[in-house]
Design a protein around this motif. Structure first.
Motif, PDB file in Angstrom:
ATOM      1  N   LEU A 100      -9.871   5.921  -4.633  1.00 28.20           N
ATOM      2  CA  LEU A 100      -9.140   4.686  -4.236  1.00 28.20           C
ATOM      3  C   LEU A 100      -9.596   4.255  -2.867  1.00 28.20           C
ATOM      4  O   LEU A 100     -10.042   4.983  -2.082  1.00 28.20           O
ATOM      5  N   ARG A 101      -9.291   2.981  -2.405  1.00 31.56           N
ATOM      6  CA  ARG A 101      -9.446   2.674  -1.147  1.00 31.56           C
ATOM      7  C   ARG A 101      -7.740   2.610  -0.328  1.00 31.56           C
ATOM      8  O   ARG A 101      -7.134   1.739  -1.120  1.00 31.56           O
ATOM      9  N   LEU A 102      -7.537   3.488   0.399  1.00 34.33           N
ATOM     10  CA  LEU A 102      -6.170   3.721   1.062  1.00 34.33           C
ATOM     11  C   LEU A 102      -6.062   2.851   2.259  1.00 34.33           C
ATOM     12  O   LEU A 102      -6.805   3.074   3.172  1.00 34.33           O
ATOM     13  N   ARG A 103      -5.039   2.048   2.414  1.00 34.53           N
ATOM     14  CA  ARG A 103      -4.439   1.560   3.840  1.00 34.53           C
ATOM     15  C   ARG A 103      -2.978   1.938   3.867  1.00 34.53           C
ATOM     16  O   ARG A 103      -2.268   1.894   3.092  1.00 34.53           O
ATOM     17  N   VAL A 104      -2.634   2.389   5.140  1.00 33.78           N
ATOM     18  CA  VAL A 104      -1.362   2.923   5.546  1.00 33.78           C
ATOM     19  C   VAL A 104      -1.050   2.329   6.485  1.00 33.78           C
ATOM     20  O   VAL A 104      -1.713   2.244   7.820  1.00 33.78           O
ATOM     21  N   LEU A 105       0.168   1.359   6.580  1.00 32.70           N
ATOM     22  CA  LEU A 105       0.678   0.699   7.782  1.00 32.70           C
ATOM     23  C   LEU A 105       1.844   1.192   8.067  1.00 32.70           C
ATOM     24  O   LEU A 105       2.795   1.158   7.213  1.00 32.70           O
ATOM     25  N   ILE A 106       2.139   1.308   9.361  1.00 38.09           N
ATOM     26  CA  ILE A 106       3.543   1.863   9.757  1.00 38.09           C
ATOM     27  C   ILE A 106       3.956   1.255  11.222  1.00 38.09           C
ATOM     28  O   ILE A 106       3.042   1.413  12.081  1.00 38.09           O
ATOM     29  N   PRO A 107       4.818   0.168  11.004  1.00 39.30           N
ATOM     30  CA  PRO A 107       5.493  -0.107  12.249  1.00 39.30           C
ATOM     31  C   PRO A 107       6.367   0.903  12.827  1.00 39.30           C
ATOM     32  O   PRO A 107       7.401   1.262  12.464  1.00 39.30           O
ATOM     33  N   ALA A 108       5.869   1.319  14.054  1.00 40.64           N
ATOM     34  CA  ALA A 108       6.687   2.599  14.675  1.00 40.64           C
ATOM     35  C   ALA A 108       7.467   1.973  15.851  1.00 40.64           C
ATOM     36  O   ALA A 108       6.699   1.403  16.972  1.00 40.64           O
ATOM     37  N   TRP A 152      -8.649   4.964   4.430  1.00 42.01           N
ATOM     38  CA  TRP A 152      -9.325   5.987   4.058  1.00 42.01           C
ATOM     39  C   TRP A 152     -10.177   5.690   2.617  1.00 42.01           C
ATOM     40  O   TRP A 152      -9.378   4.686   1.710  1.00 42.01           O
ATOM     41  N   GLY A 153     -11.239   6.245   2.574  1.00 44.78           N
ATOM     42  CA  GLY A 153     -12.028   5.566   1.221  1.00 44.78           C
ATOM     43  C   GLY A 153     -12.756   4.275   1.162  1.00 44.78           C
ATOM     44  O   GLY A 153     -12.463   3.550   1.731  1.00 44.78           O
ATOM     45  N   ASP A 154     -13.974   4.500   0.454  1.00 46.22           N
ATOM     46  CA  ASP A 154     -14.880   3.198   0.295  1.00 46.22           C
ATOM     47  C   ASP A 154     -15.028   3.066  -0.872  1.00 46.22           C
ATOM     48  O   ASP A 154     -16.026   2.176  -1.211  1.00 46.22           O
ATOM     49  N   ALA A 155     -14.408   3.100  -1.876  1.00 51.90           N
ATOM     50  CA  ALA A 155     -14.596   2.709  -3.332  1.00 51.90           C
ATOM     51  C   ALA A 155     -13.418   2.876  -4.307  1.00 51.90           C
ATOM     52  O   ALA A 155     -12.526   3.721  -3.880  1.00 51.90           O
TER      53      ALA A 155
END
Length: 464
Positions: free
Chosen positions: A275-283, A219-222
Motif C-alpha cells: 500500500l501507499r502510506l501517508r502519516v500526518l501528525i500535527p505536533a 512510504w510505498g509506491d504501489a
C-alpha cells in the motif's frame, strides 16, 4: 529501549503447558510421578494466571504449568498466559507443541509485550524468562507487531521535557530513515504560509524550541492509499482554560494518537504491506503565554470553515482538523485518525476499549472482527447526525466545544468528520494509557486499536 524478541531454539528449553481447569486432570496424568505429586501437593488448580514450576526427580526444573482459568476468567482477561513471562525463573521456555495454535499465537505475542520495559530513566529489570517462538506461528509478524507496540509505548511514556514537538519529529524521522520513507515538516510561522492556521493557533504560545509543526511522512509506491492522522499534542495545559493539576498530570500522553499511528506505521512498513502510506501528525504544545489563543476567538481553518473557540482545552480537534483537511485533498482510499481526544469516551467505555467511528458498516464489521481475533478490543460509536446542530454555534461555522457536556465524544467526532469531507474515514478516540498492570500491558503508555487495524487491512483495502 530494546525491542523484546524470541529466544533462539534450544534442545533443553523448559516446557510450558497452558492448562484450563477442565483439562487439569488429563495434563497431570501425563506428567512424571514427581512432577504430578508436586503439582497436587501445591494445590495447583489452573486458576487464571497461576504459575507452577515443575521439578524433575533430582529437584531440577523441567518446565511449568500456567493456568488459563475457567470460561468466565478467560472472558474477563487477555493474554492470560503471557503474564508468566514476569513470574517464571530465568531460563528459556517453549510451549508444549500440542498447544492450540490460536492460543500459542496470542501467548507468543503477549510474551513479547509482557517483556517490554521502559528503562530510559531508571532500570526496570529485564524479563528473565525467554520464550522460543512456537512452531506454526509467523514469528516475523509477531516481532513487527511487538516492535510497533514498543515504539508507541516508548513515545507515550517519555515525559514532555524530552518529548516536545521537535522530539516527536525526530522520532518520526528516525522511523522514516529506518524504512526508507520520505518526510517533510512545516513548522512555526511557515504553518501560516502553508495554510495550516489551526495548528499554528494552538501551538503558537509555546517557546520557539517547541514550535508547532505538521509532520508529513510517506512510504510505498504501489497499491491502495492509506492516510493515518495522529494527534500530537505533546503536552496539554488546557491553554487559557487551564486544567487543574489533577487533570494535567498525565498530559504527556496527549500525543498518544501520534504515538499509535507511528507504531502502526512501523508495523505496516516492517511487514511490507502493498500500500501507499501517508502519516500526518500535527505536533504542538498547548501552552499558556501572552500569545495563547483565547476563548471566544474565531479561527480560520485550512478547509475554509471558521471555528469558534469556546474552550481552549478542546485543542486536539483543532489541530486534527487542518491535518484531516490536508489528507482529504488527495482523496486516499481510507483515512484514519487516532487521538486521545475526549474524557467523554473514557466515561462511556473506560480505559480498556478503543471507541471508533465510521459511516461504513463493512469497515466497522471488519475492524470489530479483527479486534476479536487479536485481543485488541474496540467498540463502534455513532456519527449521530441529529447532533450536528450542537457543533454549529451560529456566529461561526463550527464550535470546538459545545456547551452542556452531552455526547462529547460524538460531537468531537462529528467535528472531525466535517474536515474529512467525502473521504472514506474512521476515527479512534483512544485513551493511550493502561492505569494498572495487566498481562502483556504494564502500567503506562499502551497502543489501542493499532493491532486491530493491522489485522483488518486486507479487508479494508483489498490487500493480498
Amino acid at each position: 529501549m530494546p525491542t523484546p524478541d524470541f529466544a533462539a531454539p534450544r534442545a533443553d528449553a523448559l516446557t510450558l503447558r497452558l492448562v484450563a481447569p477442565n483439562d487439569l486432570d488429563a495434563v497431570l496424568s501425563d506428567l512424571p510421578d514427581a512432577a504430578r505429586a508436586w503439582a497436587r501437593a501445591q494445590g495447583f488448580s489452573a486458576a487464571a494466571g497461576a504459575v507452577l514450576t515443575l521439578p524433575d526427580a533430582q529437584g531440577g526444573l523441567t518446565g511449568a504449568l500456567i493456568g488459563l482459568g475457567d470460561d468466565m476468567a478467560r472472558a474477563r482477561g487477555r493474554f492470560i498466559a503471557a503474564g508468566a513471562a514476569s513470574k517464571l525463573p530465568e531460563g528459556t521456555y517453549a510451549l508444549d507443541p500440542a498447544t492450540d495454535p490460536d492460543l500459542a499465537r496470542e501467548t507468543a505475542l503477549g510474551w513479547l509485550m509482557e517483556s517490554y520495559r521502559f528503562d530510559r530513566y531508571a532500570s526496570q529489570g529485564a524479563a528473565r524468562a525467554a520464550l522460543v517462538a512456537p512452531d506454526g506461528v509467523d514469528a516475523d509478524r509477531l516481532r513487527a507487531i511487538a516492535a510497533g507496540e514498543a515504539l508507541t509505548r516508548d513515545l507515550i511514556n517519555t515525559p514532555a521535557s524530552d518529548m516536545g514537538p521537535a522530539d516527536l519529529e525526530a522520532a518520526a524521522a528516525e522511523l522514516a530513515a529506518q524504512f526508507g520513507a520520505r518526510m517533510a515538516v512545516t513548522a512555526g510561522e511557515h504553518l501560516l504560509e502553508g495554510n495550516l492556521p489551526l495548528i499554528h493557533a494552538v501551538g503558537r504560545a509555546a517557546t520557539a524550541a517547541r514550535a508547532p509543526r505538521l509532520i508529513d511522512m510517506r512510504w510505498g509506491d504501489a497499491g491502495p492509499t492509506l492516510t493515518l492522522v495522529g494527534k500530537g499534542v505533546c503536552f496539554d495545559t488546557g491553554g487559557l482554560n487551564l486544567k487543574p493539576g489533577s487533570s494535567m498530570g498525565l498530559m504527556k500522553k496527549d500525543m498518544g494518537g501520534a504515538a499509535t499511528v507511528l507504531g502502526l506505521a512501523q508495523m505496516i512498513m516492517a511487514l511490507g504491506l502493498k500500500l501507499r502510506l501517508r502519516v500526518l501528525i500535527p505536533a504542538v504544545e498547548n501552552a499558556v503565554s501572552a500569545d495563547a489563543f483565547r476563548p471566544g476567538d474565531i479561527l480560520a481553518s485550512r478547509k475554509g470553515l471558521s471555528v469558534e473557540v469556546n474552550n481552549t482545552d478542546a485543542e486536539g480537534r483543532l489541530v486534527l482538523a487542518d491535518a484531516l483537511a490536508m489528507g482529504a485533498e488527495e482523496s486516499p482510499d481510507l483515512m484514519i485518525s487516532m487521538a486521545t481526544l475526549t474524557g467523554a469516551a473514557r466515561v462511556a467505555v473506560g480505559p480498556d476499549l478503543a471507541p471508533f467511528y465510521t459511516d461504513a458498516d463493512d469497515d466497522a464489521a471488519a475492524i470489530s472482527r479483527a479486534a476479536a481475533r487479536v485481543a485488541d478490543p474496540v467498540w463502534r460509536m455513532p456519527f449521530h447526525a441529529p447532533y450536528e446542530p450542537m457543533i454549529e454555534p451560529g456566529i461561526a461555522d463550527l464550535d470546538n466545544a459545545p456547551s452542556g457536556g452531552m455526547a462529547g465524544s460524538i460531537t468531537a467526532a462529528l467535528f472531525l468528520r466535517r474536515f474529512a469531507g467525502e473521504t472514506r474515514y474512521a476515527h479512534f478516540d483512544i485513551y493511550g494509557w493502561n492505569p494498572k498492570p495487566a498481562p502483556a500491558r504494564p502500567k503506562g503508555g499502551v497502543g489501542m486499536g493499532a493491532r486491530a487495524l493491522l489485522d483488518a487491512m486486507p479487508n479494508l483495502l483489498g490487500l493480498e
